[in-house]
Design an enzyme around this catalytic site. Structure first.
Site, PDB file in Angstrom:
ATOM      1  CB  CYS A   1     -75.038  68.077  -3.982  1.00 51.58           C
ATOM      2  SG  CYS A   1     -76.689  67.834  -4.942  1.00 51.58           S
TER       3      CYS A   1
ATOM      4  CG  HIS B   1     -75.824  64.088  -3.033  1.00 49.74           C
ATOM      5  ND1 HIS B   1     -75.302  64.564  -1.575  1.00 49.74           N
ATOM      6  CD2 HIS B   1     -76.496  64.234  -3.451  1.00 49.74           C
ATOM      7  CE1 HIS B   1     -75.300  66.174  -1.762  1.00 49.74           C
ATOM      8  NE2 HIS B   1     -76.891  65.585  -2.404  1.00 49.74           N
TER       9      HIS B   1
ATOM     10  CD  GLU C   1     -72.921  63.544  -0.009  1.00 56.75           C
ATOM     11  OE1 GLU C   1     -72.257  63.239  -0.914  1.00 56.75           O
ATOM     12  OE2 GLU C   1     -73.651  63.753   0.574  1.00 56.75           O
TER      13      GLU C   1
HETATM   14  N1  GLN Z   1     -80.489  72.616  -3.654  1.00 59.19           N
HETATM   15  C1  GLN Z   1     -79.707  72.170  -5.074  1.00 59.19           C
HETATM   16  C2  GLN Z   1     -80.748  71.531  -5.925  1.00 59.19           C
HETATM   17  O1  GLN Z   1     -81.465  71.118  -5.430  1.00 59.19           O
HETATM   18  C3  GLN Z   1     -78.672  71.268  -4.667  1.00 59.19           C
HETATM   19  C4  GLN Z   1     -79.626  70.141  -4.239  1.00 59.19           C
HETATM   20  C5  GLN Z   1     -78.325  69.104  -3.169  1.00 59.19           C
HETATM   21  O2  GLN Z   1     -77.541  70.033  -2.502  1.00 59.19           O
HETATM   22  N2  GLN Z   1     -78.315  68.027  -3.076  1.00 59.19           N
HETATM   23  O3  GLN Z   1     -80.197  71.418  -6.782  1.00 59.19           O
END
Ligand code: GLN
Length: 543
Positions: A385, A514, A516
């Site tokens: 992400c 994600h 994970e």
């Molecule tokens: N802050 C970034 C976004 O909102 C990444 C979010 C994250 O890593 N879950 O796009």
């Protein structure tokens, strides 16, 4: 058949109630039952999306896009199943429904009261979770007995027991401290917890005696007498080196069958062999692999940190064990690399570098320095992400020559907004609509044939869970691809970039999602597994 096992906590929070609930689920599953789990969170927040991960731990995202408590991750991992928003409730969510119902005249003009309407809504939600697909539902009530906050959840549990006494059982997970000046395990706090539970009309079928030591015979006797729970239903659960041993530990005392007996059902089978094999694999994994997790939520000590990134940590472990490796995980604070940019060289001792998700601008330049180091020194890199977004920024700045490239999250005035905000998300922020408005839950991803990602997945289409507001700006796609950072995964409907990877690097991969949240103990996530394989190779070179 539909049976309900409530798991409540005594004495202290944070003693493994979630893992105990999940382990109980795994045991029932091994006995041939269809099992689901529900978490009842006492917070007034409607979901966990607005909670600070340092205080509350990880925000676990379900396939259907609910932002939930980290315990939901334990349930999914131990039960090897996908749960949904019906498996999670908060006080806020329960009240929200009741108030909406009241506004819609659904109570037919009655006086709407905390009791019975709130517990009734809680019961409705418990019964609605995985309706018709489940034999046993495990409901974990957050907090500990004796608090004001969870009293209405306990009231709902009491009412359910009253309605169908043979279908409901209670497990009290309590802590037995061993004060250092005494050196002996103390039962008194648990006696109080059992009484606090009695005072709200609930009697525990089983007490899980958590603590640093194993419950011995004299203390088992004491618990039995003072708590009114038979001796053989006071189950020892001392600290263990791996949470995945807990189902086996609890089964040593035949916990599953004892509870089934109370629920008036017979086990259909018993097959714990997969858990035994898995635990054996963990114990045999001797050769280490050193992984640095570089991020920013590191200011408050390792305890909270492990909670904030629990799914990432578990995913790394699953993948390491799968490759017969002992995971040697280290937290590296990105802020250190900001103060002194040469300090990134200490990353050279690692076999792999992972940057997990995150928000805001703190520590970002340090992370970018770390990613550059991984790229230039050919250290396997996996960005999740924010870790993917920052890899694109690093590449844009240092390879594609786009000086000042950034995410608009960090610098709204950047000359090169490689990571941008779409108009809908900009509107959400402007209107302060933060709750449940990110891009959440499962989205499809089409993979480029021949890419590392598609080879790892062994597929050309996957679904992965998301939680982000910002996204890759496709106007920079060509510029970055020409220099070697290729887009190998996109969402077919929106054309949003989902995966990038570097061509000439042992392993350098960033994912907008994600992964994970989909790794399972006995089925590591394919990308974590590929990352670990690359890290393992690097480890072999170190000798
Ligand atoms: N802050 C970034 C976004 O909102 C990444 C979010 C994250 O890593 N879950 O796009």
């Amino acid at each position: 058949m539909r049976k309900y096992v409530f798991v409540v906590g005594g004495v202290l929070s944070g003693v493994g109630k979630g893992v105990t609930s999940a382990s109980l689920g795994a045991i029932f599953k091994a006995k041939g039952f269809r099992v689901t789990a529900v978490k009842a969170d006492p917070y007034v927040n409607v979901d966990a999306g607005t909670m600070n991960p340092i205080e509350h731990g990880e925000v676990y995202v379900t396939r259907d896009g609910d932002e939930t408590d980290q315990d939901m991750g334990n349930y999914e991992r131990f039960l090897d199943t996908d749960l949904g928003s019906e498996n999670y409730m908060t006080t806020g969510r329960v009240y929200q429904t009741v108030i909406q119902n009241e506004r819609a005249m659904k109570y037919g003009g009655k006086c709407v009261q905390v009791v019975p309407h709130i517990p009734e809504e809680i019961m409705r939600r418990i019964k609605a979770a995985d309706q018709n697909k489940t034999d046993i539902t495990i409901i974990e009530i957050g907090g500990t007995v004796g608090e004001y906050e969870n009293i209405l959840f306990l009231e709902a549990a009491r009412m359910m027991k009253l309605q169908t006494p043979d279908d409901v059982a209670f497990v009290l997970v309590s802590y037995l401290p061993v004060p250092s000046h005494l050196g002996e395990m103390k039962t008194k706090p648990t006696q109080h917890a059992a009484r606090a539970l009695n005072s709200v009309g609930i009697h525990a079928n089983v007490i899980i005696a958590r603590g640093p030591l194993e419950l011995d015979a004299p203390r088992r006797e004491k618990l039995a007498i003072h708590c009114g729970v038979p001796r053989d239903r006071c189950i020892a659960a001392p600290d263990v080196d791996s949470i995945y041993r807990i189902p086996l530990l609890l089964e040593k005392e035949d916990l599953g069958n004892k509870l089934l007996q109370d629920l008036d059902v017979k086990p259909r089978t018993t097959d714990l062999a997969p858990w035994k094999t898995f635990v054996g694999r963990i114990q045999r994994a001797k050769r280490d692999v050193r992984i640095a997790v570089v991020g920013k939520y590191f200011g408050t000590g390792e305890f909270t940190l492990a909670d904030s990134y629990i799914s990432v940590i578990e995913s790394l472990k699953h993948a390491a064990w799968f490759h017969g490796r002992r995971p040697d995980l280290h937290w590296v604070s990105a802020e250190d690399f900001e103060k002194d940019s040469t300090s990134v060289s200490r990353l050279s001792t690692f076999d792999g570098i992972l940057v997990p998700g995150g928000f805001g601008s703190r520590g970002i330049e340090g992370i970018v320095n770390a990613i550059r180091f991984a790229r230039e020194k050919s250290i396997p890199y996996f960005g999740l992400c924010y870790g993917m977004q920052l890899a694109c920024i690093e590449f844009a700045r240092n390879v594609a020559g786009l000086a000042g490239a950034n995410s608009v999250e960090v610098n709204p005035k950047t000359p090169h907004p490689v990571i941008q905000l779409n108009p809908l998300q900009a509107k959400n922020i402007l209107e302060q609509k933060y709750g449940a408005t990110m891009r959440l839950g499962s989205y499809g991803c089409a993979l480029k044939l021949g890419s590392k990602a598609s080879k790892a997945y062994g597929s050309q289409f996957v679904e992965e869970r998301h939680r982000h507001r910002y996204e890759f700006n496709n106007t920079y796609r060509q510029a970055l691809e020409e220099k070697g950072l290729t887009v190998v995964g996109v969402n077919p409907e929106s054309d949003l970039v989902e995966i990038v990877e570097l061509k000439d690097h042992p392993f350098f991969l960033g994912v907008q999602f994600h992964p994970e949240f989909q790794s399972r103990p006995m089925r590591p996530h394919p990308l974590f597994s590929a990352f670990m394989a690359a890290a393992g190779k690097k480890r072999n070179l170190r000798g």
